[in-house]
Scaffold this motif. Structure first.
Motif, PDB file in Angstrom:
ATOM      1  N   ILE A 138       0.840  -1.202   0.000  1.00  0.00           N
ATOM      2  CA  ILE A 138       0.000   0.000   0.000  1.00  0.00           C
ATOM      3  C   ILE A 138       0.873   1.250   0.000  1.00  0.00           C
ATOM      4  CG2 ILE A 138      -1.671   1.322   1.357  1.00  0.00           C
ATOM      5  CD1 ILE A 138      -2.805  -1.517   2.197  1.00  0.00           C
ATOM      6  N   HIS A 139       1.922   1.235   0.802  1.00  0.00           N
ATOM      7  CA  HIS A 139       2.847   2.374   0.850  1.00  0.00           C
ATOM      8  C   HIS A 139       3.427   2.652  -0.533  1.00  0.00           C
ATOM      9  CE1 HIS A 139       6.987   3.951   1.045  1.00  0.00           C
ATOM     10  NE2 HIS A 139       6.499   4.743   1.985  1.00  0.00           N
ATOM     11  N   ASP A 140       3.941   1.608  -1.188  1.00  0.00           N
ATOM     12  CA  ASP A 140       4.579   1.796  -2.491  1.00  0.00           C
ATOM     13  C   ASP A 140       3.579   2.284  -3.537  1.00  0.00           C
ATOM     14  OD1 ASP A 140       6.840   0.948  -1.180  1.00  0.00           O
ATOM     15  OD2 ASP A 140       7.155  -0.834  -2.419  1.00  0.00           O
ATOM     16  N   THR A 141       2.349   1.781  -3.467  1.00  0.00           N
ATOM     17  CA  THR A 141       1.309   2.229  -4.398  1.00  0.00           C
ATOM     18  C   THR A 141       1.043   3.723  -4.230  1.00  0.00           C
ATOM     19  OG1 THR A 141       0.263   0.047  -4.423  1.00  0.00           O
ATOM     20  CG2 THR A 141      -1.122   1.928  -5.048  1.00  0.00           C
ATOM     21  N   VAL A 142       0.868   4.152  -2.990  1.00  0.00           N
ATOM     22  CA  VAL A 142       0.581   5.568  -2.727  1.00  0.00           C
ATOM     23  C   VAL A 142       1.792   6.428  -3.078  1.00  0.00           C
ATOM     24  CG1 VAL A 142       0.043   7.251  -0.899  1.00  0.00           C
ATOM     25  CG2 VAL A 142      -1.196   5.067  -1.013  1.00  0.00           C
ATOM     26  N   LEU A 143       2.982   5.950  -2.780  1.00  0.00           N
ATOM     27  CA  LEU A 143       4.192   6.710  -3.094  1.00  0.00           C
ATOM     28  C   LEU A 143       4.350   6.898  -4.602  1.00  0.00           C
ATOM     29  CD1 LEU A 143       6.795   8.082  -2.159  1.00  0.00           C
ATOM     30  CD2 LEU A 143       7.896   5.827  -2.244  1.00  0.00           C
ATOM     31  N   ILE A 144       4.170   5.840  -5.367  1.00  0.00           N
ATOM     32  CA  ILE A 144       4.289   5.935  -6.827  1.00  0.00           C
ATOM     33  C   ILE A 144       3.226   6.887  -7.373  1.00  0.00           C
ATOM     34  CG2 ILE A 144       4.030   4.666  -9.012  1.00  0.00           C
ATOM     35  CD1 ILE A 144       5.147   2.189  -7.358  1.00  0.00           C
ATOM     36  N   ALA A 145       1.997   6.725  -6.909  1.00  0.00           N
ATOM     37  CA  ALA A 145       0.917   7.590  -7.399  1.00  0.00           C
ATOM     38  C   ALA A 145       1.212   9.055  -7.086  1.00  0.00           C
ATOM     39  CB  ALA A 145      -0.418   7.166  -6.786  1.00  0.00           C
ATOM     40  N   SER A 146       1.648   9.337  -5.854  1.00  0.00           N
ATOM     41  CA  SER A 146       1.920  10.736  -5.502  1.00  0.00           C
ATOM     42  C   SER A 146       3.103  11.284  -6.275  1.00  0.00           C
ATOM     43  CB  SER A 146       2.206  10.930  -4.023  1.00  0.00           C
ATOM     44  OG  SER A 146       1.968   9.902  -3.228  1.00  0.00           O
ATOM     45  N   ALA A 147       4.152  10.477  -6.397  1.00  0.00           N
ATOM     46  CA  ALA A 147       5.329  10.938  -7.130  1.00  0.00           C
ATOM     47  C   ALA A 147       4.969  11.239  -8.581  1.00  0.00           C
ATOM     48  CB  ALA A 147       6.438   9.889  -7.066  1.00  0.00           C
ATOM     49  N   PHE A 148       4.154  10.387  -9.191  1.00  0.00           N
ATOM     50  CA  PHE A 148       3.817  10.629 -10.589  1.00  0.00           C
ATOM     51  C   PHE A 148       2.864  11.800 -10.767  1.00  0.00           C
ATOM     52  CE2 PHE A 148       6.466   7.219 -11.576  1.00  0.00           C
ATOM     53  CZ  PHE A 148       6.870   7.486 -12.868  1.00  0.00           C
ATOM     54  N   CYS A 149       2.079  12.113  -9.775  1.00  0.00           N
ATOM     55  CA  CYS A 149       1.293  13.356  -9.853  1.00  0.00           C
ATOM     56  C   CYS A 149       2.251  14.541  -9.954  1.00  0.00           C
ATOM     57  CB  CYS A 149       0.375  13.490  -8.640  1.00  0.00           C
ATOM     58  SG  CYS A 149      -1.052  12.400  -8.718  1.00  0.00           S
ATOM     59  N   MET A 150       3.306  14.513  -9.161  1.00  0.00           N
ATOM     60  CA  MET A 150       4.298  15.593  -9.208  1.00  0.00           C
ATOM     61  C   MET A 150       5.059  15.557 -10.530  1.00  0.00           C
ATOM     62  SD  MET A 150       7.811  16.466  -8.791  1.00  0.00           S
ATOM     63  CE  MET A 150       8.554  15.051  -8.032  1.00  0.00           C
ATOM     64  N   TYR A 151       5.518  14.382 -10.952  1.00  0.00           N
ATOM     65  CA  TYR A 151       6.254  14.287 -12.218  1.00  0.00           C
ATOM     66  C   TYR A 151       5.385  14.756 -13.380  1.00  0.00           C
ATOM     67  CZ  TYR A 151       9.357  11.139  -9.581  1.00  0.00           C
ATOM     68  OH  TYR A 151      10.187  10.583  -8.647  1.00  0.00           O
ATOM     69  N   ASN A 152       4.097  14.368 -13.376  1.00  0.00           N
ATOM     70  CA  ASN A 152       3.187  14.775 -14.456  1.00  0.00           C
ATOM     71  C   ASN A 152       3.079  16.285 -14.522  1.00  0.00           C
ATOM     72  OD1 ASN A 152       0.794  12.060 -13.822  1.00  0.00           O
ATOM     73  ND2 ASN A 152       2.736  12.026 -14.918  1.00  0.00           N
ATOM     74  N   ARG A 153       2.943  16.928 -13.411  1.00  0.00           N
ATOM     75  CA  ARG A 153       2.831  18.379 -13.389  1.00  0.00           C
ATOM     76  C   ARG A 153       4.137  19.038 -13.828  1.00  0.00           C
ATOM     77  NH1 ARG A 153      -0.793  15.884 -11.009  1.00  0.00           N
ATOM     78  NH2 ARG A 153      -2.812  16.689 -10.416  1.00  0.00           N
TER      79      ARG A 153
END
Length: 147
Positions: A98-113
């Motif tokens: 769960i941690h890794d899923t949330v971390l990847i999702a949050s990081a990619f929100c930042m990378y996308n922006r």
């Protein structure tokens, strides 16, 4: 994306590609989608199915629950509910998953922006993304010689 994780590299890349598609960041959705496909036995159709309609995509129940969490993170971290976490746990997810899923999702929100904010060049040719995906799949994220 390549360190220790209960998620395979293909699963991590699929999360990144899914979040990027939700954020309408074509470059990241295509590049990480191609990387995911290369790491998931060349299954480009699976990646496209996830990005098109998660509800009908041919993924495991656990992966669907994790992608649903990732999708909620893309909306807002506050969109993730206790029920979402409980559903993932009931399907076998542990704290690290769960941690890794949330971390990847949050990081990619930042990378996308970041990518979109810089108005990055976004090729139209799908073959370019297949090359990028093959390179990332084979070499990871380390810079090449002289970079």
């Amino acid at each position: 994306m390549r360190g220790d994780s209960p998620l395979s590299v293909g699963e991590r890349e699929l999360i990144a590609a899914y979040v990027s598609s939700l954020n309408s960041t074509r470059y990241c959705a295509a590049a990480h989608g191609a990387t995911a496909a290369h790491r998931l036995d060349g299954d480009f159709d699976l990646v496209e199915a996830v990005q098109t309609d998660l509800a009908t995509a041919p993924v495991s129940d656990l992966m669907r629950a994790l992608l649903e969490i990732a999708g909620k993170v893309a909306e807002s971290g506050l969109s993730v509910t206790e029920q979402d976490i409980a559903a993932a746990r009931a399907l076998g997810a542990d704290d690290d998953t769960i941690h890794d899923t949330v971390l990847i999702a949050s990081a990619f929100c930042m990378y996308n922006r970041y990518v979109d904010g810089l108005a990055a060049i976004t090729p139209d040719d799908p073959a370019v993304y297949r090359m990028i995906g093959a390179h990332l799949s084979d070499n990871g994220y380390l810079p090449g010689p002289g970079e």
